[in-house]
Design an enzyme around this catalytic site. Structure first.
Site, PDB file in Angstrom:
ATOM      1  N   ARG A 211      26.009 -71.207  91.756  1.00 22.78           N
ATOM      2  CA  ARG A 211      26.885 -71.473  92.900  1.00 22.78           C
ATOM      3  C   ARG A 211      28.309 -70.999  92.608  1.00 22.78           C
ATOM      4  O   ARG A 211      28.985 -70.448  93.488  1.00 22.78           O
ATOM      5  CB  ARG A 211      26.874 -72.968  93.232  1.00 22.78           C
ATOM      6  CG  ARG A 211      25.593 -73.441  93.898  1.00 22.78           C
ATOM      7  CD  ARG A 211      25.712 -74.854  94.412  1.00 22.78           C
ATOM      8  NE  ARG A 211      25.512 -75.865  93.391  1.00 22.78           N
ATOM      9  CZ  ARG A 211      24.379 -76.516  93.170  1.00 22.78           C
ATOM     10  NH1 ARG A 211      23.302 -76.217  93.871  1.00 22.78           N
ATOM     11  NH2 ARG A 211      24.299 -77.451  92.249  1.00 22.78           N
ATOM     12  N   ASP A 249      17.627 -74.928 107.023  1.00 23.79           N
ATOM     13  CA  ASP A 249      16.579 -75.656 106.309  1.00 23.79           C
ATOM     14  C   ASP A 249      15.631 -76.253 107.340  1.00 23.79           C
ATOM     15  O   ASP A 249      16.053 -76.586 108.455  1.00 23.79           O
ATOM     16  CB  ASP A 249      17.181 -76.766 105.440  1.00 23.79           C
ATOM     17  CG  ASP A 249      16.240 -77.205 104.324  1.00 23.79           C
ATOM     18  OD1 ASP A 249      16.474 -76.828 103.156  1.00 23.79           O
ATOM     19  OD2 ASP A 249      15.253 -77.917 104.615  1.00 23.79           O
ATOM     20  N   SER A 250      14.377 -76.389 106.975  1.00 18.36           N
ATOM     21  CA  SER A 250      13.395 -76.939 107.914  1.00 18.36           C
ATOM     22  C   SER A 250      13.467 -78.463 107.989  1.00 18.36           C
ATOM     23  O   SER A 250      12.862 -79.077 108.870  1.00 18.36           O
ATOM     24  CB  SER A 250      11.976 -76.516 107.512  1.00 18.36           C
ATOM     25  OG  SER A 250      11.676 -77.008 106.220  1.00 18.36           O
ATOM     26  N   ASP A 296      16.882 -69.416  98.243  1.00 18.40           N
ATOM     27  CA  ASP A 296      16.587 -70.369  97.164  1.00 18.40           C
ATOM     28  C   ASP A 296      15.474 -71.312  97.620  1.00 18.40           C
ATOM     29  O   ASP A 296      15.699 -72.500  97.846  1.00 18.40           O
ATOM     30  CB  ASP A 296      17.854 -71.155  96.809  1.00 18.40           C
ATOM     31  CG  ASP A 296      17.656 -72.074  95.602  1.00 18.40           C
ATOM     32  OD1 ASP A 296      16.728 -71.811  94.814  1.00 18.40           O
ATOM     33  OD2 ASP A 296      18.416 -73.049  95.472  1.00 18.40           O
ATOM     34  N   CYS A 336      11.960 -70.842  91.526  1.00 23.35           N
ATOM     35  CA  CYS A 336      11.965 -71.966  90.586  1.00 23.35           C
ATOM     36  C   CYS A 336      10.540 -72.338  90.187  1.00 23.35           C
ATOM     37  O   CYS A 336      10.303 -73.423  89.651  1.00 23.35           O
ATOM     38  CB  CYS A 336      12.687 -73.164  91.195  1.00 23.35           C
ATOM     39  SG  CYS A 336      11.911 -73.824  92.690  1.00 23.35           S
TER      40      CYS A 336
END
Length: 392
Positions: A211, A249-250, A296, A336
């Site tokens: 970040r 975002d969902s 991400d 990830c």
């Protein structure tokens, strides 16, 4: 004296190289009465002592706590936690007034397989990924309070999602103290931590340094933060001078937390908008007016059987981003998934670039930060992969 597990002939070789797992297929015999979560002594076929660890049914049968024949007691927990804190002090992560958020214990990376501890200001969030660590949670909490002294006042235990096959009793809740103050500081920026219902321990601590890098690229940029969760990359981009930032975002809960976090740091700032939308659908419909995109996503593959589909997913997602990003734009893209290697991920991204017919250069290769250390004998601990790409 702990009960014992004996290995098949030759199956101790990986343990002699200090790999901290015993797989079920390596076991010759198990003493009667061993239950899940028990501490066991691991013996070679010859009867020689190899290790002490937590037993659990499944592919990974023993997670090694020590290669010395020691008691797993208060002194053991105190020693391991002290070692973890000293390392964070040595790298300047702990005791930093501009950053009271960090990972104190990272499983095998801190020789405590199955245990995660993240620190958010005065609260430590502890998470068990093995039944053995769950059964030891109160002893660990006592040692943690002692080692951390005045650095923390509260310990929240959050293992309902990591041990879903166990009873829900005592899976989530405060072991020490109790606080509603869920605002922490990372590199001078404030954010709310949802350790009650949020993912992982409430915030993705592992992206802190990435970040910070994004902030340096953000001046004057039109930023799209996909899978934004609670908006970490978004408010770093805003501090870096972004022209606009769109967070997607969902999860409606994640979007609400993103809005709260932006407001904490940039009250009333009209540069930011948040959208509760499926990532693939949003990218499909988006225009080509972004010149800095962050991808991400959550882990696409949590086991090897899902690897093929995961790589297809990474290719599809990155291809769509390559198609949409402006010429001269910068893409931060991550995986990830532990089973997705650096080579797997790079090949998926390269395939996406070729399919999108874009010229792409690598600016940075990213990974997990130093407070998520990788045990040199346990390469599986290297889970976070990222690329920063310049797209012509």
């Amino acid at each position: 004296m702990y009960k014992e597990i004996r290995l098949k002939r030759g199956k101790e070789e990986s343990l002699k190289r200090f790999h901290p797992w015993v797989f079920s297929g390596a076991i010759l015999s198990i003493d009667e009465g061993i239950g899940e979560g028990d501490v066991v002594r691991v013996l070679a076929h010859s009867g020689d002592f190899i290790a002490v660890g937590h037993y659990q049914e499944g592919s990974i049968a023993v997670r090694v706590l020590s290669f010395s024949d020691v008691q797993i007691d208060d002194e053991f927990w105190h020693s391991r936690l002290s070692s973890a804190l000293k390392m964070r002090q040595a790298i300047g992560i702990a005791d930093n007034p501009q950053n009271n958020t960090y990972r104190l214990v990272h499983g095998e990376g801190d020789n405590l397989p199955g245990l995660i501890v993240d620190v958010y200001g005065q609260t430590a969030v502890m998470q068990a990924h093995s039944i053995g660590m769950h059964l030891c949670r109160k002893e660990i909490a006592r040692a943690l309070s002692d080692v951390m002294e005045s650095r923390i006042s509260h310990i929240y235990y959050k293992s309902e999602t990591t041990l879903p096959f166990m009873t829900a009793d005592d899976m989530n809740g405060f072991l020490v103290g109790g606080s509603d103050d869920n605002i922490a500081v990372e590199n001078g920026l404030k954010f709310r931590v949802d350790w009650l219902k949020g993912q992982k321990t409430g915030f993705f601590v592992d992206q802190r340094e990435n970040r910070s890098l994004l902030e340096k690229f953000s001046k004057g940029k039109r930023v799209l933060n996909m899978f934004c969760y609670t908006g970490g990359f978004s408010f770093y981009a805003m501090r870096g001078g972004a022209e606009l930032v769109h967070s997607v975002d969902s999860s409606a809960k994640a979007i609400e937390l993103t809005k709260q976090n932006v407001e904490l740091n940039f009250p009333g700032d009209a540069r930011h908008q948040a959208f509760c939308e499926d990532a693939f659908k949003y990218l499909e419909q988006a225009g080509s007016n972004y010149n800095l995109i962050i991808l991400d996503p959550p882990a696409f593959a949590k086991h090897r059987g899902a690897l093929h589909n995961a790589l297809k997913g990474y290719t599809r997602l990155n291809q769509k981003a390559f198609e949409k990003i402006e010429k001269g734009g910068i893409l931060f893209t991550f995986s990830c998934s532990q089973v997705v290697t650096k080579d797997h991920f790079r090949n998926a991204v390269f395939t996406a670039a070729a399919l999108a017919k874009r010229k792409v250069r690598i600016l940075h290769q990213l990974h997990q930060p130093a407070d998520h250390p990788i045990n040199i004998y346990h390469p599986e601990g290297e889970y976070l992969k990222g690329l920063v790409l310049y797209v012509e």
